[in-house]
Design an enzyme around this catalytic site. Sequence first.
Site, mmCIF file in Angstrom:
data_model
loop_
_atom_site.group_PDB
_atom_site.id
_atom_site.type_symbol
_atom_site.label_atom_id
_atom_site.label_comp_id
_atom_site.label_asym_id
_atom_site.label_seq_id
_atom_site.Cartn_x
_atom_site.Cartn_y
_atom_site.Cartn_z
ATOM 1 N N CYS A 1 19.962 -21.797 -42.237
ATOM 2 C CA CYS A 1 21.177 -21.902 -43.170
ATOM 3 C C CYS A 1 20.747 -21.344 -44.427
ATOM 4 O O CYS A 1 19.517 -21.278 -44.753
ATOM 5 C CB CYS A 1 21.450 -23.317 -43.345
ATOM 6 S SG CYS A 1 20.514 -24.239 -44.647
ATOM 7 N N CYS B 1 18.294 -22.862 -46.816
ATOM 8 C CA CYS B 1 16.998 -22.903 -46.494
ATOM 9 C C CYS B 1 16.305 -21.475 -46.964
ATOM 10 O O CYS B 1 15.456 -20.982 -47.366
ATOM 11 C CB CYS B 1 16.798 -22.971 -44.856
ATOM 12 S SG CYS B 1 16.834 -24.928 -44.647
ATOM 13 N N CYS C 1 7.179 -14.619 -36.410
ATOM 14 C CA CYS C 1 8.172 -13.619 -36.505
ATOM 15 C C CYS C 1 7.877 -12.871 -37.532
ATOM 16 O O CYS C 1 7.584 -13.200 -38.651
ATOM 17 C CB CYS C 1 9.684 -14.207 -36.689
ATOM 18 S SG CYS C 1 10.916 -13.001 -37.154
ATOM 19 N N CYS D 1 -10.299 6.165 -64.259
ATOM 20 C CA CYS D 1 -10.503 7.312 -62.949
ATOM 21 C C CYS D 1 -9.286 6.967 -62.197
ATOM 22 O O CYS D 1 -9.053 5.729 -61.744
ATOM 23 C CB CYS D 1 -11.791 6.841 -62.405
ATOM 24 S SG CYS D 1 -11.816 7.531 -60.671
ATOM 25 N N CYS E 1 -10.165 5.483 -58.394
ATOM 26 C CA CYS E 1 -10.419 4.179 -58.048
ATOM 27 C C CYS E 1 -10.024 3.074 -59.193
ATOM 28 O O CYS E 1 -10.018 2.125 -58.727
ATOM 29 C CB CYS E 1 -11.715 4.144 -57.971
ATOM 30 S SG CYS E 1 -13.023 4.312 -59.298
ATOM 31 N N HIS F 1 -15.631 7.774 -65.123
ATOM 32 C CA HIS F 1 -17.067 7.542 -64.636
ATOM 33 C C HIS F 1 -17.771 8.993 -64.294
ATOM 34 O O HIS F 1 -18.929 8.751 -63.749
ATOM 35 C CB HIS F 1 -17.353 6.663 -63.651
ATOM 36 C CG HIS F 1 -16.500 6.666 -62.379
ATOM 37 N ND1 HIS F 1 -16.521 7.862 -61.522
ATOM 38 C CD2 HIS F 1 -15.372 5.978 -61.739
ATOM 39 C CE1 HIS F 1 -15.813 7.527 -60.646
ATOM 40 N NE2 HIS F 1 -15.017 6.635 -60.850
ATOM 41 N N CYS G 1 -47.348 -21.125 -54.464
ATOM 42 C CA CYS G 1 -48.276 -21.728 -54.556
ATOM 43 C C CYS G 1 -48.923 -21.516 -53.060
ATOM 44 O O CYS G 1 -48.091 -21.954 -52.023
ATOM 45 C CB CYS G 1 -47.967 -23.273 -54.842
ATOM 46 S SG CYS G 1 -49.613 -24.269 -54.376
ATOM 47 N N CYS H 1 -54.334 -17.113 -68.825
ATOM 48 C CA CYS H 1 -55.447 -17.529 -67.705
ATOM 49 C C CYS H 1 -55.125 -17.393 -66.478
ATOM 50 O O CYS H 1 -53.988 -17.909 -65.962
ATOM 51 C CB CYS H 1 -55.545 -19.052 -68.342
ATOM 52 S SG CYS H 1 -57.082 -19.572 -67.040
ATOM 53 N N HIS I 1 -64.605 -19.703 -56.834
ATOM 54 C CA HIS I 1 -64.723 -18.624 -58.035
ATOM 55 C C HIS I 1 -66.028 -19.297 -58.930
ATOM 56 O O HIS I 1 -66.517 -18.447 -59.731
ATOM 57 C CB HIS I 1 -63.562 -18.551 -59.014
ATOM 58 C CG HIS I 1 -62.301 -17.837 -58.227
ATOM 59 N ND1 HIS I 1 -61.717 -18.012 -57.193
ATOM 60 C CD2 HIS I 1 -61.802 -16.473 -58.916
ATOM 61 C CE1 HIS I 1 -60.909 -17.072 -56.909
ATOM 62 N NE2 HIS I 1 -60.889 -16.166 -57.854
#
Lengths: 199, 485
Positions: free
Chosen positions: B142, B145, B169, B239, B242, B247, B279, B292, B315
Amino acid sequence: MANIAAKRIKREFKEVMKSEEVAGGAIKLELVNDSWTELKGQIAGPPDTPYEGGTFLLEIKVPETYPFNPPKIRFMTKIWHPNVSSVTGAICLDILKDQWAAALTLRTVLLSIQALLSAAEPNDPQDAVVAKQYRESPQLFNLTAKHWTNVYAGGPSSIFDFNQKVQLLIDMGIDEHQARVALSTYDWELERATEQLFS
Amino acid sequence: MSAESDMEYSDNDGDDYDYYGGQDDCDMETVDRSKADPEHFIFSCLKVEEVEKLLNESIELLSNSLQITPSLAKVMLHAYEWNAEEIINKYKENANDVLVFSHVKPRVPSIQGNSSRTVCAVCANTPPIHKYSALACGHYFCNDCWAMHFEVQIKQGVSNTIQCMAQDCEVLAPEDFVLSHVTKPALRERYQQFMFKDHVKSHPQLRFCPGPNCQWIYQAWVRVGARRVECLGCETLTCFSCGAPHHAPTDCATIRRWLTKCADDSETANYISAHTKDCPKCQICIEKNGGCNHMQCGACRYDFCWVCLGDWKSHGSEYYECSRYKEDPNLANDNQHAQAREALKKYLHYYERWENHARSLKLEEQTLANLKSRINQKVMAGEGTWIDWQYLWDAARLLKRCRYTLQYTYPYAYYMEVGPRKELFEYQQAQLEAEIENLSWKVERAETTDRGDLENQMDIAEKRRTTLLKDFLEFNTNNASSSKV
């Protein structure tokens, strides 16, 4: 707008109620409030899937612009499925998004969601963890989905091994659902799940 | 002078051919201009009305030659990127294919009267039969709608691609169908605005000027390589290929990579790798914050040596022999760190220079504004006319142009592979940079600089710029690989 929405929902509600699927127990629809903006859907896990025997509740929210915009639907029942979030229940389904058409109805949507349970789309995942398991260890995925169906959706197959592992974690003071998620995520390897839960 | 610059690059494989090959225009004057300016690009700057006219010409051509409504012509032109000739040719071969491809007709012809005209499937109302309408697919709904459907779609910004309301559709609603259902004037206007924007965006010869609130539209016929277009309204350099800021000498794909790299935190990972170690005991990530080398992990309290990652206990307190760590099995591991550090250093080198020139460009924008007001003062005070001071203005504008090109040489250099060509590029880049700084110095002190001296400097800087562009700006994508990777 809201007028069309309410009218449509009322009609659809009747349509679902007298449909053969309701008679067969495959789908169900319930009203939550009088304003017709919120409904509760229910679908039965399809046969020959890990979801067989389970009953899954869906939250359905109808927007004011319905049916020109899709309803918002999510799983209220926790489910282990590649296209449904195991955390929020959000569903990844094209007709709920860009493929929605005003001529679609709640009945067709519920049936589509049910069909999604039979045929997952792992390449378009909502839950990456579940989708990975679905692809890489399908057997484990099947068992995990069955286990979730049993625990959350009243499915028939209780998996002893999984229940035991969940119980072990519960005994350690972990929340049941959290334990289940961790175990499911880590392919039911107790050690890795525990590690993740306590880290 | 043009012979001289010809000499400079004539030994440079086939690149020079591309410049002229890219512009398929035999007009002598154009060729000359493109020789003087390697960035020369034929384009026009159009107003909205002019573009509307241009689009309408295509629409009219198509609707006249195929005997269809202008609305349908629009749907088809949108699907075929505004190539009216292609549509006409294909339509002659197989009209149905063209209509299906443009979503004017459904793929499978639906049976008429397929959908009922007693109850509207969307609103469940039962309006009289004359209040229904359908697209070529024959799905009747309708009119209320349809109106609501279009309103919802237009509010979501959809215009050219509003589909039929039926399930699965794909048939699109043409303009006249939409407008016959939409009555609110504001909504109709919005729909037409969106349509126009969508048409320009789908048209390969058109591009909106990306300048803020700018209404101008560029038209050009080539869409490959770095193509400079300058807006008549807001002077933005873009540019055409793009849509990014212009650039040259960097190409479109590279500048996109560079801008993404600068925008995201891809360097964070390199930073972590360069400045932190895990670690050796609990694998937590540790950043060294002092000199250190005796480290204590904050998480697991493990004492270890930063250099060799070994237990600090071994060490001892008397001697320290980590200086021979190069022969350690940790060598490979250390190499990775060194590589990450090197990569970070390289990126920062180029990024700092890129940023620095961007900042200078902004500052020189101010210089330009100051200069303008100073010239105005001078003219008002009777010290010559605008024409006398024109050279200063030209110098500042030239400086801006040179600085702009210089800024965009850095992304190009960053992605270049090490080799003689890169050495040549960096040599020319350095030459350009030196001359630009000289020019900048002289422009800032313009009043005390001799006019001849300034004009000489302008000439040198511009010469360096065009030489660099001539050697490195490429338009032909097939040959682009010869200089770049």
